[in-house]
Design a protein around this motif. Sequence first.
Motif, short mmCIF file in Angstrom:
data_model
loop_
_atom_site.label_atom_id
_atom_site.label_comp_id
_atom_site.label_asym_id
_atom_site.label_seq_id
_atom_site.Cartn_x
_atom_site.Cartn_y
_atom_site.Cartn_z
N PHE A 1 0.83 -1.19 0.00
CA PHE A 1 0.00 0.00 0.00
C PHE A 1 0.87 1.25 0.00
N MET A 2 0.39 2.30 -0.65
CA MET A 2 1.09 3.57 -0.62
C MET A 2 1.02 4.15 0.79
N VAL A 3 1.99 4.98 1.15
CA VAL A 3 2.06 5.56 2.48
C VAL A 3 0.84 6.42 2.76
N ASN A 4 0.19 6.16 3.89
CA ASN A 4 -0.98 6.94 4.31
C ASN A 4 -2.06 6.98 3.24
N SER A 5 -2.29 5.83 2.59
CA SER A 5 -3.25 5.78 1.50
C SER A 5 -3.97 4.44 1.50
N PRO A 6 -5.25 4.41 1.10
CA PRO A 6 -5.96 3.13 0.96
C PRO A 6 -5.66 2.43 -0.35
N TRP A 7 -4.90 3.08 -1.23
CA TRP A 7 -4.59 2.53 -2.55
C TRP A 7 -3.26 1.79 -2.51
N THR A 8 -3.19 0.67 -3.22
CA THR A 8 -1.90 -0.01 -3.36
C THR A 8 -1.04 0.73 -4.37
N GLU B 1 0.34 -0.60 -6.89
CA GLU B 1 -0.11 -1.06 -8.21
C GLU B 1 -1.26 -0.20 -8.71
N GLU B 2 -2.27 0.00 -7.87
CA GLU B 2 -3.45 0.77 -8.27
C GLU B 2 -3.13 2.25 -8.49
N GLY B 3 -2.34 2.82 -7.57
CA GLY B 3 -1.95 4.21 -7.73
C GLY B 3 -1.14 4.44 -8.99
N GLY B 4 -0.37 3.43 -9.38
CA GLY B 4 0.42 3.55 -10.59
C GLY B 4 -0.43 3.69 -11.83
N TRP B 5 -1.59 3.03 -11.87
CA TRP B 5 -2.45 3.14 -13.05
C TRP B 5 -2.84 4.59 -13.29
N THR B 6 -3.26 5.28 -12.22
CA THR B 6 -3.73 6.66 -12.36
C THR B 6 -2.61 7.57 -12.82
N LEU B 7 -1.44 7.44 -12.19
CA LEU B 7 -0.30 8.29 -12.54
C LEU B 7 0.17 8.03 -13.97
N GLU B 8 0.33 6.77 -14.31
CA GLU B 8 0.86 6.42 -15.63
C GLU B 8 -0.09 6.84 -16.75
N LEU C 1 0.62 9.47 -19.84
CA LEU C 1 0.50 9.10 -21.25
C LEU C 1 -0.49 9.98 -21.99
N PHE C 2 -1.65 10.27 -21.38
CA PHE C 2 -2.68 11.04 -22.06
C PHE C 2 -2.41 12.54 -22.05
N ALA C 3 -1.53 13.01 -21.17
CA ALA C 3 -1.30 14.45 -21.05
C ALA C 3 -0.91 15.08 -22.38
N ALA C 4 -0.12 14.38 -23.16
CA ALA C 4 0.34 14.94 -24.44
C ALA C 4 -0.81 15.14 -25.42
N LEU C 5 -1.94 14.47 -25.19
CA LEU C 5 -3.09 14.59 -26.08
C LEU C 5 -4.02 15.71 -25.65
N GLY C 6 -3.74 16.31 -24.49
CA GLY C 6 -4.56 17.41 -23.99
C GLY C 6 -5.88 16.97 -23.39
N GLU C 7 -6.07 15.67 -23.23
CA GLU C 7 -7.30 15.13 -22.65
C GLU C 7 -6.90 13.97 -21.76
N VAL C 8 -7.20 14.03 -20.48
CA VAL C 8 -6.69 13.04 -19.53
C VAL C 8 -7.85 12.31 -18.86
N PRO C 9 -8.31 11.19 -19.42
CA PRO C 9 -9.29 10.37 -18.72
C PRO C 9 -8.71 9.84 -17.41
N VAL C 10 -9.51 9.81 -16.37
CA VAL C 10 -9.06 9.31 -15.07
C VAL C 10 -9.16 7.79 -15.06
N LEU C 11 -8.08 7.14 -14.70
CA LEU C 11 -8.03 5.69 -14.61
C LEU C 11 -7.82 5.29 -13.16
N ALA C 12 -8.71 4.48 -12.62
CA ALA C 12 -8.59 4.04 -11.23
C ALA C 12 -9.30 2.70 -11.08
N GLY C 13 -9.01 2.00 -9.99
CA GLY C 13 -9.69 0.73 -9.78
C GLY C 13 -9.04 -0.12 -8.72
N THR C 14 -9.30 -1.43 -8.78
CA THR C 14 -8.86 -2.38 -7.76
C THR C 14 -8.10 -3.52 -8.40
#
Length: 343
Positions: A207-214, A216-223, A227-240
């Motif tokens: 788990f990430m420090v002081n977070s309910p997210w692992t 692995e899961e936090g990495g999906w959102t960041l990554e 990747l999408f930032a260069a397209l100017g549109e950033v869909p949020v990716l999250a999950g379990t």
Amino acid sequence: MKENLQIAVVGATGVVGREVLAALYARDVPMEQVRAFGSERSKGLEVEYGEDTLEVELATPDAFKGVHLVLLATPAEASRTLAPAAQAAGAWVVDASPAFRSDGNVPLVLPGFNTEALGPGFTFKGRVVCLPGIVTSTTVHLVEPLRRAFGVVRAQVTALMGASSAGVRGISELEKQTADLLSGREPEPQAFPHRVGFNLVPQVGGFMVNSPWTEEEGGWTLEAARLFAALGEVPVLAGTAVQVPTFHGHGLTVNVQLKKPGPVEQVRAALKTSPSLKVLDAPGERIYPMPMLVMADPAIHVGRVRAFPQAPEWVTLFASVDNAGRAAAQLVEAGLKLTERPS
């Protein structure tokens, strides 16, 4: 591919490393241009390269003299030491671990999505690039054709991750746990936080420090954001992330919120435009993605495409991916593309 190119595969005895060697062989890279590296534990072992074998050398910071491309299929802690050393030796480096994914100075590249970032027309600091995790890369390939066709607000993922996500150690532990349980013995978990045999564990990694997210899961959102930032549109990716008692392959349930409603037929048609995807969607005939079908297939299988009449902007789908094979293919594709850049 350049003649006399010297390629180092680090982590060659691991689940992904062996697949990297197979991918290089499939691309007709001569054996004399490939070197296999591993840890002290793996030194001296032999790994298959087609019908021949390579002897595993010890991976040290001084081992990369004369090497042009280093493919790291190693844990993050090893990558943090070996990537800078390989860069200092003048090699191009592609890292499959999480070591550099949050480092804005290291390009995050997904072949088939932003492959152009590896080409000579793009400049970046250093000689190291990193790849997103396999759940991120799979979901991005699923989301991108929908983003182009309808726009995407967010994607919610439940990732059912096979034991190979923990490498050889994970596979061995599931094998032992299965044998123990069938013999009436309760096994002690080592590679996983709880017994995986005949069980589901809703935790992959720490788990990430002081977070309910692992992590692995936090990495999906960041990554995905990177990747999408260069397209100017950033869909949020999250999950379990859920560890499941299968050896190879991942299954993903993905709920996607579109910016405008997309009828199932149009969603399916959009998915078919991606060369990274193979649509298997005839549930009435029991045709849909499963891990057993995707092994040794470089494509991501996707099916069970459904929409909600009460919420037409949402679609649900299921995908399967050969996690080790896909990770290896991306390592090799990114690496060979890098070697086309000026030295």
